[in-house]
Structures are given as C-alpha cells and as structure tokens.
Design an enzyme around this catalytic site. Structure first.
Site, PDB file in Angstrom:
ATOM      1  N   LYS A 173      14.811 -27.836  14.927  1.00  0.00           N
ATOM      2  CA  LYS A 173      13.942 -27.316  15.771  1.00  0.00           C
ATOM      3  C   LYS A 173      14.207 -27.504  17.379  1.00  0.00           C
ATOM      4  CE  LYS A 173      10.360 -27.849  17.946  1.00  0.00           C
ATOM      5  NZ  LYS A 173      10.578 -26.965  19.346  1.00  0.00           N
ATOM      6  N   GLU A 246      15.864 -40.428  21.199  1.00  0.00           N
ATOM      7  CA  GLU A 246      16.555 -40.215  22.312  1.00  0.00           C
ATOM      8  C   GLU A 246      15.649 -39.645  23.550  1.00  0.00           C
ATOM      9  OE1 GLU A 246      19.833 -41.474  22.520  1.00  0.00           O
ATOM     10  OE2 GLU A 246      20.294 -41.440  20.246  1.00  0.00           O
ATOM     11  N   CYS A 280      18.975 -36.640  30.962  1.00  0.00           N
ATOM     12  CA  CYS A 280      18.518 -37.883  30.820  1.00  0.00           C
ATOM     13  C   CYS A 280      19.358 -39.076  31.631  1.00  0.00           C
ATOM     14  CB  CYS A 280      18.064 -38.093  29.338  1.00  0.00           C
ATOM     15  SG  CYS A 280      19.962 -38.019  28.668  1.00  0.00           S
ATOM     16  N   GLU A 378      10.314 -40.954  35.226  1.00  0.00           N
ATOM     17  CA  GLU A 378      11.503 -39.997  35.326  1.00  0.00           C
ATOM     18  C   GLU A 378      11.010 -38.729  36.143  1.00  0.00           C
ATOM     19  OE1 GLU A 378      12.139 -38.058  31.546  1.00  0.00           O
ATOM     20  OE2 GLU A 378      14.357 -38.721  31.774  1.00  0.00           O
TER      21      GLU A 378
HETATM   22  P1  NAD Z   1       9.634 -32.699  25.005  1.00  0.00           P
HETATM   23  O1  NAD Z   1       9.228 -34.303  24.460  1.00  0.00           O
HETATM   24  O2  NAD Z   1       8.639 -31.936  25.819  1.00  0.00           O
HETATM   25  O3  NAD Z   1      10.174 -31.753  23.797  1.00  0.00           O
HETATM   26  C1  NAD Z   1      11.295 -32.290  22.977  1.00  0.00           C
HETATM   27  C2  NAD Z   1      10.993 -31.281  21.783  1.00  0.00           C
HETATM   28  O4  NAD Z   1      10.046 -31.778  20.922  1.00  0.00           O
HETATM   29  C3  NAD Z   1      11.039 -29.949  21.735  1.00  0.00           C
HETATM   30  O5  NAD Z   1      11.760 -29.355  21.014  1.00  0.00           O
HETATM   31  C4  NAD Z   1       9.481 -29.793  21.470  1.00  0.00           C
HETATM   32  O6  NAD Z   1       9.012 -28.578  21.095  1.00  0.00           O
HETATM   33  C5  NAD Z   1       9.210 -30.702  20.788  1.00  0.00           C
HETATM   34  N1  NAD Z   1       7.895 -31.243  20.544  1.00  0.00           N
HETATM   35  C6  NAD Z   1       6.784 -31.272  21.257  1.00  0.00           C
HETATM   36  N2  NAD Z   1       5.806 -31.793  20.868  1.00  0.00           N
HETATM   37  C7  NAD Z   1       5.984 -32.368  19.322  1.00  0.00           C
HETATM   38  C8  NAD Z   1       5.433 -33.041  18.492  1.00  0.00           C
HETATM   39  N3  NAD Z   1       4.135 -33.307  18.602  1.00  0.00           N
HETATM   40  N4  NAD Z   1       6.082 -33.214  17.204  1.00  0.00           N
HETATM   41  C9  NAD Z   1       7.362 -32.849  16.970  1.00  0.00           C
HETATM   42  N5  NAD Z   1       7.859 -32.543  18.185  1.00  0.00           N
HETATM   43  C10 NAD Z   1       7.595 -31.987  19.238  1.00  0.00           C
HETATM   44  O7  NAD Z   1      10.932 -32.977  25.938  1.00  0.00           O
HETATM   45  P2  NAD Z   1      11.694 -31.792  26.852  1.00  0.00           P
HETATM   46  O8  NAD Z   1      10.746 -31.680  28.061  1.00  0.00           O
HETATM   47  O9  NAD Z   1      12.085 -30.621  26.002  1.00  0.00           O
HETATM   48  O10 NAD Z   1      12.979 -32.730  27.315  1.00  0.00           O
HETATM   49  C11 NAD Z   1      13.302 -33.539  28.485  1.00  0.00           C
HETATM   50  C12 NAD Z   1      12.996 -34.721  28.110  1.00  0.00           C
HETATM   51  O11 NAD Z   1      14.113 -35.080  27.003  1.00  0.00           O
HETATM   52  C13 NAD Z   1      13.274 -35.789  29.264  1.00  0.00           C
HETATM   53  O12 NAD Z   1      12.347 -36.837  29.247  1.00  0.00           O
HETATM   54  C14 NAD Z   1      14.785 -36.093  29.050  1.00  0.00           C
HETATM   55  O13 NAD Z   1      15.053 -37.183  29.656  1.00  0.00           O
HETATM   56  C15 NAD Z   1      14.793 -36.420  27.491  1.00  0.00           C
HETATM   57  N6  NAD Z   1      16.252 -36.307  27.194  1.00  0.00           N
HETATM   58  C16 NAD Z   1      16.648 -37.155  26.522  1.00  0.00           C
HETATM   59  C17 NAD Z   1      17.985 -37.366  26.147  1.00  0.00           C
HETATM   60  C18 NAD Z   1      18.804 -38.637  25.669  1.00  0.00           C
HETATM   61  O14 NAD Z   1      19.928 -38.389  24.804  1.00  0.00           O
HETATM   62  N7  NAD Z   1      18.006 -39.550  25.698  1.00  0.00           N
HETATM   63  C19 NAD Z   1      18.745 -35.964  26.226  1.00  0.00           C
HETATM   64  C20 NAD Z   1      18.323 -35.049  26.723  1.00  0.00           C
HETATM   65  C21 NAD Z   1      16.970 -35.290  27.267  1.00  0.00           C
END
Ligand code: NAD
Length: 527
Positions: A173, A246, A280, A378
């Site tokens: 997803k 992550e 991240c 962040e």
């Molecule tokens: P997000 O949490 O908004 O979304 C991530 C994913 O989760 C998306 O696919 C979204 O549709 C899905 N999602 C949203 N609500 C959900 C729910 N209730 N249940 C299941 N899935 C759901 O994050 P984002 O804005 O897409 O990404 C940015 C964040 O990701 C930043 O905080 C960044 O630091 C983090 N990130 C971490 C890593 C790592 O390796 N630690 C790598 C890349 C990004």
C-alpha cells in the site's frame, strides 16, 4: 495549490489523482482501493504464496533479476516519473532511488540463500548429551508493506525484494501521493514473470492502509510518520500482527573542531537539502564546535547560496520542489516559530517567490536552541539550523536531547574519537564523516530507537524480520529418559543441587564430578 487529492467517482471506482508538485499539473490517476479490495488481494496472495515458498532460492532469484534488468532498462523513464510525482531532481531519483534499488535487488537476489541458511547453535554441555539445535528460517506468508511518498521507489521496492526472496507474498500500500511509481513497481515484476497475486499493489489512502493492517497479514512493514506508526501498532495489536516501524527522525550532526570544515559543510548542505530535506535521515539539527563555527557557517552559507532550485526535470537543478502542501506548511511553521524566538535567518526562510510550485528556499538558521520546534519536531524540509557547543560532552547531550533516534553523524579527522562518540549517541545508525546515505547500503540494517520506531529493514537483520525463525531441537539418544523427568526422589534432589552448583558453571570438569549421581539417576529412573 492543493495536490494529490482523491477526486472522482469513475465507473464506481474512486480514484486518486497524482499531481506534479513542481507544476501542479495532473500526471495520472490510480484506483482508491477499498477494504474489500484489500481483503481480496490478501486472499489472492495467500493462495499463491505456498507454491512460491516451495521454489528454490535460485528460482526466486531468477524473477528478481529479470525485474532488475527491466528497472535498469527503464531507469531514465522511471527516474522522470519519480521526479514528476515527488518534485525531486531526476539526478536524485537516479542516485538515491534507482541505484540503491538495483543494488539491493542484486544483493538480496544473490545473498538471501546464504543469509537464511539453517544455523547450528552451540548448546554447550547439552551437546554432550546427544542433543543438537539449529535454526531454520521459514517464510511468514503474506507481508503487508505500507510506504511513504518521499522515496516512493527505493523504500517499498527494496522491502518487496527482501520479502519475496524470503518466500513471502506481498501486498503493498503506497502513499496516496505517489501511486504511479508504485504501479510501476508492480508492472516491473509482472513483466519479469512473477506469478499473479504474489505482489499486489493496492493504491489508496490511509483508509486502505488501515484495511491492510486489519486484514490479518503475517507482518506489517510500516514506513511513515510517528503518529500513523502509533495508530498502525495499535490496530495491529488486535490480532497481534507483528509490525516493523520505520518512523521519523530529528537527526543530529556533530561537527568537532578537528573535522575537515569544508567537507563537513558540504556534507551538511547535501544532508539537509537533498530531496528538499524530505528524508527521514536528513540533517535536521547541526551542532558545530564554537572554535570553528564561524568558518563552518560561512562555508555552509556559500554552498547553500550556490544551489539552484527549480523543476526536477532540469538536469542543472540541485533542489527540487517539496512533495506536498502540508509538508511545506509544517516547514513554514517551524521556521516562523524559530524566528519568533530569536533565530537568525542567514538565507532562505520563506517560500520561493520566483517559482510556481511547492518550493521552499534552502534555509540556514543560527541562534537556535532547544526551546524551538525547529530543534525538537521533525521538520522534513530544506532547513539547516546550526547551533554551537563548547565541549564534546555538551554536543553529545544536545544530540541525545530528542524524542527521536534514527540516524546521527559525527565529523572529525580522528576516527577513533568519532567511533567513541558514535557509541555514545542514541540512534539506530551513527555515521562518522558521512550523512544520510546508509539506507542505500543493502547489507547494513536500517531502523531507529525511541520514537523513530522499532525493528529493522535491510541487511541480514532486515531479512530476518521477514521470516519465522524456528528452533529445531533433536535428541539423538532415543532410548533414555531425561534425568529431570518423573519420578522425583531424594537422590534426584541431590543431583539437581549438583547440577545447580556444577553443570550451570559451564565447566565440563566440574560437571564430570556429577557422573556417579547421573548414572545412579539413570538406573533409578529407567522403568
Ligand atoms: P504518513 O504516516 O502520513 O503515511 C505513511 C503511509 O501510511 C501512507 O501510505 C499512508 O497512506 C498510510 N496511512 C495513513 N494512515 C494510515 C492508517 N491509519 N493505517 C495504515 N496506514 C495509514 O507518512 P508520510 O507523510 O507519507 O511520510 C513521511 C514520514 O515518513 C516522515 O515522518 C518520515 O520521517 C517518515 N519516513 C521514515 C523512514 C524511515 O526509514 N524511518 C523513511 C522514509 C520516511
């Protein structure tokens, strides 16, 4: 400009519209998958997974390498699409997404068999009693991958490859902001001959992700924000579905007075502004030792001012647009809060006025402190706040003063000093004289501590997240009962005291003193 929103009802299928954040132009549409779609996909994956798991590593490798060849063949077209869907420069799509993905495909295709080879465990003196133990690694079944938008190819594709090589089926997803790249990943594997159902791509939004967590898959690999990660962990607890999280970071960079100032400054600028700071592992806080601060900041400033910002499709561009309006808003709020609390803006500090899309100027701040959100939450944008410190101990305390613990970096010419400090910093990865990039090394584990999450991806540790580790224990002496079985007696108690005093010391010599008692017990306990 609002980007990537769900708009239309098209023949009963709700859709996501994908926009180019650099121009605002629509670039394509993808289905908004429902909970029913998720259920059906998980079922299809379950049906085909056992046959895939029964294949040899060599057979699975063949499919991965065919997909790899297709990715390499289509690299330019896919890099263009990544650039359009995220706003990042094509150069970064190539260097930070396609190169690491190709590398991981090569590595896991070839190394997984060895990394998952059954492993003997030394069981000490139990081995002298005709017993042996080994670990075998079995596929989990169906793995759900939920991924963000900032590295829409590299993050999910590498996990797909690891999960498939370990014998699992995958339901992916992707972020609602980058559905087209995810469909490309599916397309590569379909063209590579992967059996239908083994990799299901379910484009959709948070509700689709929530449905996947609720679909009783065997593991969720989640990459995203802390807030969503907590929601996912809570929902997954309903069925005790294991989760790898992550999450975000507030990654510190410590520049010591014995660092190569120029190189550290260049590292800081790339670490903070690559991908418009939307990584991240981006440098989110920089701490520089007071004695070199002036020189360091001057160099940072010169490097930053030389960066060219614009549309990612232009090969001469360094910094592209941000990927979405919400993130740009967060960046503005953090910078405004810092300014209101006395931070000094050396360059940037505002939305780019000469560009139409979601551009925020690369920003360097000084006079910052830990009361400001820019040093605590962040930011995930092109901002480099620089703070000075006097002593090494103070720098370590500042770096550790955070809810996050994803990556950190220490800059010094004295490598042993760097390694010593690295061990004192609370983070999943600490780099010495390096920033950001180890997510791109397939062999090394990636993951955080504290609110940056738990579990690991990549490397052997990451691969082990995608299997059930089963312990198989064998007793080759088939005709004798164990000494601790029924029935108990005074002699048995005496022997158990002996075991406590001698056997558990690990010394074979001391254990041998128990031999007469052991023999007596064997005879006593025979019938
Ligand atoms: P997000 O949490 O908004 O979304 C991530 C994913 O989760 C998306 O696919 C979204 O549709 C899905 N999602 C949203 N609500 C959900 C729910 N209730 N249940 C299941 N899935 C759901 O994050 P984002 O804005 O897409 O990404 C940015 C964040 O990701 C930043 O905080 C960044 O630091 C983090 N990130 C971490 C890593 C790592 O390796 N630690 C790598 C890349 C990004």
């Amino acid at each position: 400009m609002s980007v990537q929103t769900i708009v239309s009802q098209h023949e009963q299928q709700r859709e996501i519209v994908s926009y180019d954040p650099g121009t605002g132009a629509e670039i394509g549409r993808a289905p908004l998958s429902s909970a029913e779609d998720v259920k059906a996909a998980v079922e299809r994956a379950r049906n085909v997974q056992p046959a895939w798991a029964n294949l040899s590593f060599r057979e699975r490798r063949r499919v991965i390498l065919r997909a790899r060849a297709l990715l390499l063949q289509d690299a330019d077209e896919i890099a263009q699409l990544i650039s359009r869907e995220t706003g990042k420069p094509v150069a970064e799509a190539l260097a930070m997404e396609i190169v690491p993905t190709l590398d991981a495909m090569h590595y896991f295709a070839h190394a997984s068999e060895n990394l998952l080879r059954p492993q003997r465990i030394d069981i000490g003196q139990y081995g002298l009693m005709g017993r042996s133990s080994r670990l075998i690694f079995k596929p989990l079944g169906v793995v759900g991958i939920i991924s963000p938008w900032n590295f829409p190819l590299a993050t999910p594709a590498q996990e797909v490859v690891m999960a498939l090589m370990a014998g699992n089926a995958v339901v992916l997803k992707p972020s609602e902001l980058t559905p087209l790249i995810a469909l490309k990943i599916g397309d590569l594997f379909t063209r590579a001959g992967l059996t239908a159902g083994l990799l299901e791509i379910l484009t959709g939004d948070g509700s689709t992700g929530a449905a996947l967590v609720d679909a009783r898959v065997d593991k969720i690999m989640f990459t995203g924000s802390v807030a969503t990660g907590k929601r996912v962990a809570e929902a997954a607890a309903k069925y005790l579905t294991p989760v790898v999280l992550e999450l975000g970071g507030k990654d510190p960079m410590i520049v010591l007075e014995d660092a190569d100032t120029n190189n550290a400054a260049r590292g800081a600028v790339w670490g903070a502004f690559a991908n418009s700071g939307q990584a991240c592992a981006s440098v989110e806080r920089c701490y520089v030792q007071e004695s070199i601060a002036h020189k360091f900041i001057e160099r940072v400033l010169a490097e930053t001012k030389a960066l060219k910002q614009g549309l990612g499709s232009d090969p001469a561009i360094d910094v592209g647009s941000m990927s979405n309006e919400r993130q740009l808003q967060i960046v503005s709020e953090h910078v405004d809060d810092a300014k209101a609390r006395g931070a000094q803006v050396l360059t940037g500090g505002r939305r780019a006025t000469n560009l139409r899309g979601l551009f925020y100027e690369p920003t360097v701040l000084t006079n910052v402190d830990h009361r400001m959100t820019i040093m605590r939450d962040e930011t995930f944008g092109p901002v480099l706040p620089v703070m000075t410190f006097k002593t090494e101990a103070e720098a370590i305390d500042l770096a550790n003063d955070s809810l996050y613990g994803l990556t950190a970096s220490v800059w010094t010419r004295n490598i042993s000093r760097g390694k010593r400090i690295a061990a004192l910093v609370h983070a999943g990865t600490v780099m010495v004289n390096e920033v950001v990039y180890t997510h791109g090394i397939a062999q090394t584990p990636w993951g955080g501590i504290k609110e940056s999450g738990y579990g690991r991806t990549h490397g052997r540790m990451g691969l082990l997240e995608l299997v059930n580790t089963q312990h198989v224990h064998v007793n080759r002496i088939t005709f004798l009962p164990d000494l601790w079985w029924f029935r108990y007696s005074v002699a048995a108690n005496k022997l158990f005291h002996g075991l406590a005093n001698n056997f558990t010391s690990g010394s074979v010599v001391r254990t041998s003193r128990l031999l007469p008692g052991l023999v007596r017990r064997l005879f006593e306990n025979r019938e």
